[in-house]
Design an enzyme around this catalytic site. Structure first.
Site, short mmCIF file in Angstrom:
data_model
loop_
_atom_site.label_atom_id
_atom_site.label_comp_id
_atom_site.label_asym_id
_atom_site.label_seq_id
_atom_site.Cartn_x
_atom_site.Cartn_y
_atom_site.Cartn_z
N CYS A 131 0.83 -1.20 0.00
CA CYS A 131 0.00 0.00 0.00
C CYS A 131 0.87 1.25 0.00
O CYS A 131 1.41 1.64 1.05
CB CYS A 131 -0.93 0.00 1.22
SG CYS A 131 -1.94 1.47 1.38
N CYS A 134 -0.41 4.05 2.24
CA CYS A 134 -0.18 3.83 3.67
C CYS A 134 1.27 4.10 4.07
O CYS A 134 1.54 4.67 5.13
CB CYS A 134 -0.53 2.39 4.05
SG CYS A 134 -2.13 1.80 3.47
N ASP A 135 2.22 3.67 3.24
CA ASP A 135 3.62 3.62 3.66
C ASP A 135 4.58 4.48 2.85
O ASP A 135 5.77 4.55 3.17
CB ASP A 135 4.11 2.16 3.61
CG ASP A 135 3.30 1.26 4.53
OD1 ASP A 135 2.91 1.73 5.62
OD2 ASP A 135 3.03 0.10 4.16
#
Length: 305
Positions: A131, A134-135
């Site tokens: 993701c 997300c990261d």
């Protein structure tokens, strides 16, 4: 006792909930994590109608969630462990209770497929991610590898250039499955370079990711590439761990449905990414969710007459 229980709160499940509850059915959605599914972790959704400048996936799914609540959908945040579909009243076993419904719509979606190479499990959460939204921010000024050749790989690779100094896209072929617009953006981005006809054989490092070993699929030659992170986009698998043998699936585990989205079991429907469908997009999931809910209404009406 509910009229319909929907398993999964992605775009298909949320839409089904809106239609079913608005249609007068007592409706619950069972979801393990936050509403929105994979769509909620997408940085920018450009092809969903009504948003000419695109919209953040989390924001869009939050609107879906609020609309479902407005129409009276009940949310139960638990894990579905198994389904009991033998009788007319269907039972959903969660980790703490047994729920009953006259009909079920399965909208559990899909999850990122694992690459299955040494180092993937070791460094998951320590440099290996599925993701970018997300990261991505953890890799500011660093080098990352993106594995895959579809829309997700190219679009998320382009997104990662907001943070990373260099993004290396590794793909096993020279041709891509991605749309032309995604390819044009990736190929025109000076921070992106490609390693084509190559596969990742190993993700290497000590305490964190330090690089990957790739192999040329034509010559067989292997070499190492420095990288601080690896983002994997090689497809998806259905979230069907709770599905028993009663429900017919294809050889990959995706649920088979007819044109009305009914499974082989009367009163059990499937919608969105969990079913065997040629396209997995927010727009198609929304259409599936609407159709499944309307078909449930018809089914329950016939049962009452």
């Amino acid at each position: 006792m509910y009229d319909v229980i929907i398993v999964g709160a992605g775009p298909a499940g949320l839409t089904a909930g809106i239609y079913a509850s608005r249609g007068g059915l007592k409706t619950a959605i069972v979801e393990l994590a936050m509403p929105g599914g994979q769509a909620a972790s997408t940085e920018n959704i450009e092809n969903y109608p009504g948003f000419p400048n695109g919209i953040n996936g989390y924001e869009l799914m939050n609107l879906f969630h609020k609309q479902a609540i407005t129409f009276g959908v009940e949310f139960i945040f638990e894990e579905v462990q198994k389904l009991d579909l033998k009788e007319q009243i269907k039972k959903i076993h969660t980790n703490s209770q047994v729920l009953e419904a006259r009909a079920i719509i399965i909208t559990a979606g899909s999850k990122p497929r694992l690459l299955g190479v040494p180092g993937e499990d070791t460094f998951r959460g320590g440099g290996v991610s599925y993701c970018a939204t997300c990261d991505g921010a953890f890799f500011k000024g660093k080098t990352v590898v993106v594995v895959g050749g579809g829309d997700a790989a190219l679009e998320e690779g382009a997104y990662l250039t907001k943070f990373a100094e260099e993004v290396i896209i590794v793909h096993r072929r020279t041709g891509f499955r991605a749309s032309q617009i995604a390819m044009n953006r990736a190929k025109g981005n000076p921070k992106i370079r490609f390693e084509l006809n190559a596969v990742v054989e190993e993700i290497m490092g000590s305490n964190h990711v330090e690089g990957v070993r790739i192999q040329d699929v034509i010559s067989g030659v292997q070499r190492e590439i420095h990288a601080d992170g690896v983002f994997i986009y090689v497809g998806t698998d259905p979230n069907g761990q709770f599905i028993n043998e009663e429900i017919e699936t294809d050889d990959r585990g995706y649920i088979l449905t007819d044109h009305r989205l009914q499974t082989n079991i009367q009163g059990v429907y499937a919608a969105g990414d969990i079913r065997n469908t040629p396209l997995r997009q927010v727009a198609t999931a929304v259409g599936d969710g609407a159709l499944a809910a309307v078909e449930v209404e018809k089914y329950l009406s016939e049962c009452d007459n």
